[in-house]
Scaffold this motif. Structure first.
Motif, PDB file in Angstrom:
ATOM      1  N   GLY A  25       0.790  -1.226   0.000  1.00 26.58           N
ATOM      2  CA  GLY A  25       0.000   0.000   0.000  1.00 26.58           C
ATOM      3  C   GLY A  25       0.817   1.267   0.000  1.00 26.58           C
ATOM      4  O   GLY A  25       0.413   2.285  -0.577  1.00 26.58           O
ATOM      5  N   ARG A  26       2.008   1.246   0.643  1.00 25.75           N
ATOM      6  CA  ARG A  26       2.833   2.455   0.708  1.00 25.75           C
ATOM      7  C   ARG A  26       3.236   2.947  -0.677  1.00 25.75           C
ATOM      8  O   ARG A  26       3.376   4.150  -0.906  1.00 25.75           O
ATOM      9  N   VAL A  27       3.451   2.017  -1.608  1.00 24.99           N
ATOM     10  CA  VAL A  27       3.828   2.409  -2.969  1.00 24.99           C
ATOM     11  C   VAL A  27       2.688   3.170  -3.625  1.00 24.99           C
ATOM     12  O   VAL A  27       2.901   4.207  -4.280  1.00 24.99           O
ATOM     13  N   ALA A 134      11.572   8.428  -2.692  1.00 19.24           N
ATOM     14  CA  ALA A 134      12.278   7.276  -3.246  1.00 19.24           C
ATOM     15  C   ALA A 134      12.601   6.260  -2.159  1.00 19.24           C
ATOM     16  O   ALA A 134      12.499   5.043  -2.377  1.00 19.24           O
ATOM     17  N   ALA A 135      12.961   6.753  -0.970  1.00 21.93           N
ATOM     18  CA  ALA A 135      13.267   5.847   0.136  1.00 21.93           C
ATOM     19  C   ALA A 135      12.042   5.064   0.564  1.00 21.93           C
ATOM     20  O   ALA A 135      12.147   3.898   0.963  1.00 21.93           O
ATOM     21  N   VAL A 136      10.855   5.688   0.500  1.00 26.15           N
ATOM     22  CA  VAL A 136       9.615   4.974   0.826  1.00 26.15           C
ATOM     23  C   VAL A 136       9.449   3.776  -0.101  1.00 26.15           C
ATOM     24  O   VAL A 136       9.102   2.665   0.336  1.00 26.15           O
ATOM     25  N   LEU A 137       9.694   3.976  -1.382  1.00 19.18           N
ATOM     26  CA  LEU A 137       9.562   2.884  -2.342  1.00 19.18           C
ATOM     27  C   LEU A 137      10.571   1.779  -2.058  1.00 19.18           C
ATOM     28  O   LEU A 137      10.236   0.590  -2.104  1.00 19.18           O
ATOM     29  N   ILE A 138      11.797   2.165  -1.764  1.00 15.89           N
ATOM     30  CA  ILE A 138      12.842   1.168  -1.510  1.00 15.89           C
ATOM     31  C   ILE A 138      12.539   0.383  -0.239  1.00 15.89           C
ATOM     32  O   ILE A 138      12.726  -0.840  -0.180  1.00 15.89           O
ATOM     33  N   ASP A 139      12.063   1.072   0.797  1.00 16.60           N
ATOM     34  CA  ASP A 139      11.712   0.390   2.048  1.00 16.60           C
ATOM     35  C   ASP A 139      10.587  -0.614   1.858  1.00 16.60           C
ATOM     36  O   ASP A 139      10.506  -1.624   2.561  1.00 16.60           O
ATOM     37  N   ALA A 140       9.681  -0.315   0.909  1.00 15.95           N
ATOM     38  CA  ALA A 140       8.448  -1.087   0.781  1.00 15.95           C
ATOM     39  C   ALA A 140       8.642  -2.410   0.052  1.00 15.95           C
ATOM     40  O   ALA A 140       7.761  -3.268   0.105  1.00 15.95           O
TER      41      ALA A 140
END
Length: 440
Positions: A25-27, A134-140
């Motif tokens: 969902g974060r993505v 971008a970090a949100v995507l990488i974390d997800a």
């Protein structure tokens, strides 16, 4: 272009289509947020027209735009630091809220020096969110395919927002610049509110849960990031590649005019690029996901350079449209891949810094490109197009793994920290790839 070796793809690596369907969902939250933000991102596009409409000279408007560009470079660096220090969500919220407040006062400013300062600050604050997003995507995500799918969706949302924003901004500008900039402020504020309410930091990312080694790595910051030779090589590649790509807004319109075509023809060519990217980039990203990302980047950069360099030889709309299709293909091959690939390089505690440096290199390339390109085209167009082609070849070469000398005993002991362009592997744990010295 060679396929990724089976042992590097990982037995649990999903297909791109499955990865796309299974994105967390974060993505989707961050992608919807960026769509809203881009729809209302009017100031960078219309600030020059606004200033000249207010009676300021073209030179003054260009100076304001230049200060904004410098602010964007600084904003990416600040955003990278805050992403790792403050966290993803609150960095995005800080960026959105401050940008909204500053943008809202622009139409009420009278003094040019004050406008320069405020627009420069907007350049800083408007970029702070980018490393965090971008970090949100990488974390997800955890695997290569998921990273490519996440950045593909994110860029697709950004492109839709930009396309809609251009149309809406044109309508508002024809009515009132006050409404234009207030609409920009509202979109930024809405972006911040959505992120504050819906986005959550990944578990284990708070500083209180970090072990001493992670805290020490975080303190090292940009100094540690720039010690990574793989990253530095990648950043130089991004700077050169963006210098090449931005010439589509410099050399292309100048050449269109030189061969006797109109502004309308240039608009159609740029519209063709936008249509192709919206329709085909996500499927093309899925197709290239089967191959080693270094070679994907190299092929994409090569096609962009060749496609743009060929522009100087074309003298009709049909031939120019063919070159647009060619360099648009290169853009679609390489753009989403670049940040996804970078996400496979960064240690978890330095994701923000790595993405911040990416933004710095990107912004310098797109900022220096028009200055150098415009001056060289005015001096000798053939030299300009030659530089574009050579720079495209250089960007492609920098995308490839650097040849290594045979390792010595000393090299063997230190190789775990300085490998160039590693082949990303799926994460061994539930969070993201570990940086343990082997290629991640």
């Amino acid at each position: 272009m060679s396929a990724a070796p089976p042992d590097q793809a990982g037995v649990d690596e999903p297909r791109f289509r499955d990865a796309l369907r299974g994105l967390p969902g974060r993505v989707w939250i961050i992608s919807v947020g960026i769509l809203v933000n881009q729809v209302g991102n009017f100031l960078p596009v219309f600030i020059v027209l606004y200033l000249t409409d207010r009676g300021h000279s073209a030179g003054a408007a260009g100076f304001v735009l230049g200060v904004s560009g410098l602010g964007k470079v600084l904003g990416n660096a600040v955003g990278g630091y805050l992403t790792d220090k403050l966290g993803r969500r609150w960095t995005i919220v800080l960026s959105a809220v401050t940008t909204a407040g500053l943008t809202a006062i622009v139409p009420y400013l009278e003094s040019l020096p004050v406008i320069v300062v405020i627009v420069g600050l907007i350049g800083v604050t408007s970029q702070i969110y980018r490393p965090a997003a971008a970090a949100v995507l990488i974390d997800a995500v955890t695997t290569n395919q998921e990273r490519l799918a996440a950045f593909g969706v994110f860029r697709f949302a950004m492109n839709i927002g930009s396309a809609l924003g251009g149309v809406i901004g044109g309508v508002l500008a024809a009515t009132s610049y006050v409404e234009l900039f207030l609409g920009n402020a509202v979109a930024c504020l809405l972006f911040g509110v959505v992120m504050a309410l819906l986005l959550r930091e990944p578990s284990g990312s708070r500083s209180g849960q970090e072990d001493p080694d992670t805290k020490a790595d975080r303190a090292a910051g940009y100094r540690q990031a720039l010690a990574d030779r793989t990253l530095v090589r990648f950043l130089v590649m991004i700077l050169v590649a963006e210098f090449v790509y931005i010439q589509s807004t410099v050399g292309l319109p100048l050449h269109v005019s030189d061969v006797g075509l109109s502004e309308r023809d240039f608009g159609l060519l740029i519209g063709l690029n936008g249509l192709l990217v919206l329709a085909l980039e996500l499927p093309i990203t899925g197709w290239v996901s089967r191959y080693r990302l270094e070679y994907v980047l190299a092929v994409g950069n090569l096609i962009i350079g060749v496609g743009l360099a060929l522009t100087g030889l074309m003298d009709s709309m049909v031939l120019l449209a063919a070159t647009v299709v060619l360099w648009s293909l290169g853009e679609m091959i390489s753009t989403s891949v670049s940040q996804a690939y970078l996400g496979s390089l960064a240690p978890p505690q330095l994701v923000g810094r790595y993405q911040g440096l990416y933004g710095v290199a990107y912004t310098i390339g797109t900022g220096a490109g028009p200055l150098i390109g415009g001056a060289l085209y005015a001096y000798a167009p053939w030299m300009f197009w030659t530089l574009v082609g050579v720079s495209g070849l250089l960007a492609a070469q920098l995308s490839l793994p650097r040849r290594r000398a045979k390792p010595t005993a000393t090299d063997t002991n230190t190789a775990t920290t300085t490998k160039d362009f590693p082949d990303p592997e799926p994460a061994p744990g539930p969070h993201r790839p570990e940086r343990t010295g082997e290629n991640s």
